[in-house]
Design an enzyme around this catalytic site. Structure first.
Site, PDB file in Angstrom:
ATOM      1  CB  SER A 136      -0.964   0.081   1.320  1.00 46.32           C
ATOM      2  OG  SER A 136      -1.616   1.204   1.608  1.00 46.32           O
ATOM      3  CE1 TYR A 149      -4.175  -2.217   5.126  1.00 47.91           C
ATOM      4  CE2 TYR A 149      -3.470  -0.206   4.502  1.00 47.91           C
ATOM      5  CZ  TYR A 149      -3.942  -1.413   4.277  1.00 47.91           C
ATOM      6  OH  TYR A 149      -3.847  -1.711   2.982  1.00 47.91           O
TER       7      TYR A 149
END
Length: 243
Positions: A136, A149
């Site tokens: 990501s 995250y």
């Protein structure tokens, strides 16, 4: 070519699975948490193809090891591993929950590492292999309330680079794709916060979210022979976010 693709029930994984089934040169093992994500019509379309769908909770280490034990021979013949499955967790630092954080790391970091280890033996023996980890943009850029995250994606990026260096001499390439904000399963809820969504759109040079199939081209490239001299790379597919 045998491909192991995780997280095929939704989002990027589902999009790439549907992309792959149009090709005839792949044997696909797809892992998903719940087979109910696939309706009867879809199952009919893959009936005569070389596709095996398996249900497994990749955040449960015990389940992962059971899968490895039951599929040891299959895993040694995997040519391409795409570690796509992952979980999201949004919370400010003051409200981080240890149990949730631990589960997040199991799903997003430990399982990809275990699966990579399980296929690398056969790849090393054949002196060929492709591993692609779905990371990501948050692995290298920050936003509030996603520190847990982001930490898992930063770990994935570091793992990708180190493994790539370790196995490059065996003809194995290990790379990652770091998508930006794309129309996957979390998008609908995210967009309910209109203020936050508008701020995100303003920051993306292309002024839009990406479609869930817009990493398919990058995946096709990284699993192909055309990318044979690329390893340890984190390819951003983000509409210019990190530029």
């Amino acid at each position: 070519m045998k491909i192991l693709l995780t997280g095929v029930g939704k989002g990027f994984g589902r999009s790439y699975l549907e992309h792959l089934i149009k090709k005839d040169n792949f044997e696909i093992i797809g892992l998903t948490r719940d087979l109910k994500d696939f309706n009867k019509n879809f199952l009919k379309t893959i009936k005569n193809k070389k596709i095996s769908l398996k249900s497994i909770d990749l955040s449960c280490t015990e389940n992962v090891y059971s899968f490895l034990k039951e599929n040891k021979k299959i895993l040694r013949n995997v040519d391409i591993l795409i570690n796509n499955a992952g979980q999201r967790y949004r919370a400010p630092v003051s409200k981080l929950d240890f149990n949730s954080l631990e589960k997040l790391f199991r799903a997003n970091v430990i399982t990809p590492m275990i699966l990579s280890k399980s296929v690398l033996f056969g790849m090393k023996k054949r002196r060929f292999g492709r591993i692609i980890n779905i990371s990501s943009i948050l692995g290298s850029s920050g936003l509030p309330d996603v520190s847990g995250y982001s930490a898992t994606k930063g770990a994935i990026d570091s793992m990708t680079r180190s493994m790539a260096v370790e196995f490059a001499k065996y003809g194995i390439t290990i790379n990652a794709i770091a998508p930006g904000f794309c129309e996957t399963s979390y998008a609908k809820n995210f967009k309910k916060n209109k203020k936050l969504n508008n701020e995100i759109i303003k920051r993306i040079p292309m002024s839009r979210w990406g479609a869930k199939d817009e990493i398919n081209g990058a995946l096709d490239f990284l699993i192909s022979k055309k990318s044979s001299y690329i390893t340890g790379h984190i390819l951003k597919v983000d509409g210019g976010w990190c530029s």
